[in-house]
Motif scaffolding. Structure first.
Motif, PDB file in Angstrom:
ATOM      1  N   SER A  62       0.833  -1.201   0.000  1.00 14.74           N
ATOM      2  CA  SER A  62       0.000   0.000   0.000  1.00 14.74           C
ATOM      3  C   SER A  62       0.866   1.249   0.000  1.00 14.74           C
ATOM      4  O   SER A  62       0.603   2.211  -0.735  1.00 14.74           O
ATOM      5  CB  SER A  62      -0.921   0.002   1.226  1.00 14.74           C
ATOM      6  N   ASP A  63       1.936   1.237   0.811  1.00 15.70           N
ATOM      7  CA  ASP A  63       2.852   2.386   0.867  1.00 15.70           C
ATOM      8  C   ASP A  63       3.569   2.576  -0.462  1.00 15.70           C
ATOM      9  O   ASP A  63       3.789   3.704  -0.910  1.00 15.70           O
ATOM     10  CB  ASP A  63       3.879   2.193   1.982  1.00 15.70           C
TER      11      ASP A  63
ATOM     12  N   GLU B  82       2.142   9.357  -5.981  1.00 13.05           N
ATOM     13  CA  GLU B  82       2.519  10.731  -5.624  1.00 13.05           C
ATOM     14  C   GLU B  82       3.776  11.217  -6.347  1.00 13.05           C
ATOM     15  O   GLU B  82       4.037  12.421  -6.389  1.00 13.05           O
ATOM     16  CB  GLU B  82       2.739  10.822  -4.110  1.00 13.05           C
ATOM     17  N   ASN B  83       4.539  10.282  -6.936  1.00  9.94           N
ATOM     18  CA  ASN B  83       5.834  10.671  -7.506  1.00  9.94           C
ATOM     19  C   ASN B  83       6.059  10.258  -8.957  1.00  9.94           C
ATOM     20  O   ASN B  83       7.166  10.392  -9.476  1.00  9.94           O
ATOM     21  CB  ASN B  83       6.964  10.067  -6.651  1.00  9.94           C
TER      22      ASN B  83
ATOM     23  N   VAL C 114       4.141   2.464 -13.699  1.00  8.10           N
ATOM     24  CA  VAL C 114       4.421   3.905 -13.743  1.00  8.10           C
ATOM     25  C   VAL C 114       3.904   4.506 -15.045  1.00  8.10           C
ATOM     26  O   VAL C 114       3.352   5.616 -15.060  1.00  8.10           O
ATOM     27  CB  VAL C 114       5.933   4.179 -13.575  1.00  8.10           C
ATOM     28  N   ASN C 115       4.053   3.777 -16.140  1.00  6.72           N
ATOM     29  CA  ASN C 115       3.543   4.264 -17.429  1.00  6.72           C
ATOM     30  C   ASN C 115       2.022   4.383 -17.422  1.00  6.72           C
ATOM     31  O   ASN C 115       1.456   5.282 -18.049  1.00  6.72           O
ATOM     32  CB  ASN C 115       3.990   3.348 -18.565  1.00  6.72           C
ATOM     33  N   ILE C 116       1.341   3.476 -16.718  1.00  6.77           N
ATOM     34  CA  ILE C 116      -0.117   3.574 -16.592  1.00  6.77           C
ATOM     35  C   ILE C 116      -0.488   4.875 -15.894  1.00  6.77           C
ATOM     36  O   ILE C 116      -1.371   5.614 -16.335  1.00  6.77           O
ATOM     37  CB  ILE C 116      -0.685   2.368 -15.816  1.00  6.77           C
ATOM     38  N   LEU C 117       0.204   5.169 -14.793  1.00  4.40           N
ATOM     39  CA  LEU C 117      -0.053   6.407 -14.056  1.00  4.40           C
ATOM     40  C   LEU C 117       0.198   7.628 -14.936  1.00  4.40           C
ATOM     41  O   LEU C 117      -0.585   8.581 -14.948  1.00  4.40           O
ATOM     42  CB  LEU C 117       0.836   6.466 -12.816  1.00  4.40           C
ATOM     43  N   ARG C 118       1.289   7.612 -15.663  1.00  7.06           N
ATOM     44  CA  ARG C 118       1.662   8.760 -16.502  1.00  7.06           C
ATOM     45  C   ARG C 118       0.687   8.938 -17.664  1.00  7.06           C
ATOM     46  O   ARG C 118       0.325  10.078 -18.005  1.00  7.06           O
ATOM     47  CB  ARG C 118       3.096   8.581 -17.011  1.00  7.06           C
TER      48      ARG C 118
END
Length: 263
Positions: free
Chosen positions: A158-159, A166-167, A204-208
């Motif tokens: 979760s963390d 957030e980053n 990370v690519n999904i988030l971006r």
């Protein structure tokens, strides 16, 4: 555009269940186990990085913090999200383990019966809790359930997901993320893939890409600025990641959304 991490789901204190004629959701995740029993029709889904299809009489299973998405709406389903706090005696197991299969056939109708009872009795706390245990126990036995991997701290994933959420626009990579959480690159990559179902770069690519979609739809920024602001190094990597996720270029996606909104 909803966040990939559904924080409001992590704030749930009891099981939520509803009947839906629409099962089309972009990639998302939460701590609760999500079960979607198909009453009729069919749907395509991606659960933990695996592309699957479910037909009537089957249930889609998304474990704790497993990224999942649904891509069709020609169906009817009973959907339940069971938060770990609803079943405290198996809470740790749910948070640190994974289901062995994302699709389970309800051969004797047990899941349909239990899900239907849950839907009818969702306002009765005692019955709801008992049925939540029964459904999870049955599905864990039939689908198979095992620890995601040794060395993972309970609740740590979760963390990790919050940190990435957030980053992701920053200059982060597998090495820097692993170091932040005190792991070697190879060990952390293995643990992340085992728990989430996709690699760290893919996640990370999904988030971006989701960030970029919001900018493309709500601003007039050039594509290069959208890509850089979302965390991509250049437009080439942005286009490759975007097409892999959405199956079309950014321009084609915007056009399709505009046409749909106009209709």
């Amino acid at each position: 555009m909803p966040d990939l991490f559904e924080k409001h789901r992590d704030d749930m204190t009891h099981t939520a269940v509803w009947r839906s004629n629409l099962l089309r959701y972009l990639p998302h995740y939460h701590s609760g186990v999500e079960l979607a029993y198909l009453v009729d029709g069919s749907t395509n889904a991606v659960i933990g990085g695996k592309s699957v299809k479910a037909e009537a009489g089957q249930v889609l299973i998304s474990g704790s913090y497993t990224v999942h998405s649904y891509h069709d709406d020609n169906m009817t389903a009973i959907v339940a999200i069971i938060p770990p706090v609803e079943t405290p005696s198996i809470q740790k197991k749910l948070l640190t383990g994974i289901f062995q299969t994302p699709v389970l056939t309800d051969e004797d109708g047990t899941i349909k019966t239990l899900m239907g009872m849950l839907l009818q009795n969702q306002d009765d706390a005692i019955i709801r809790k008992g049925l939540s245990y029964s459904i999870l126990g049955y599905v864990m036995k039939k689908a198979g359930f095992a620890p995601a991997g040794s060395g993972i701290k309970s609740g740590m994933m979760s963390d990790v997901l919050r940190y990435l959420s957030e980053n992701y626009t920053q200059n982060i990579n597998v090495e820097s993320i692993a170091t932040h959480f005190g792991y070697s690159r190879s060990r952390f990559s293995h643990l992340f893939k085992a728990n989430i179902g996709v690699s760290i770069p893919r996640f990370v690519n999904i988030l971006r890409c989701r960030d970029a979609v919001k900018a493309l739809m709500e601003t007039d920024l050039p594509v290069v600025d959208v890509a850089i602001n979302a965390g991509f190094n250049n437009t080439h990597t942005f286009y490759v990641a975007f097409k892999e996720l959405y199956g079309m270029t950014p321009g084609e996606y915007v056009k399709s959304r505009q046409e749909k909104n106009a209709d």
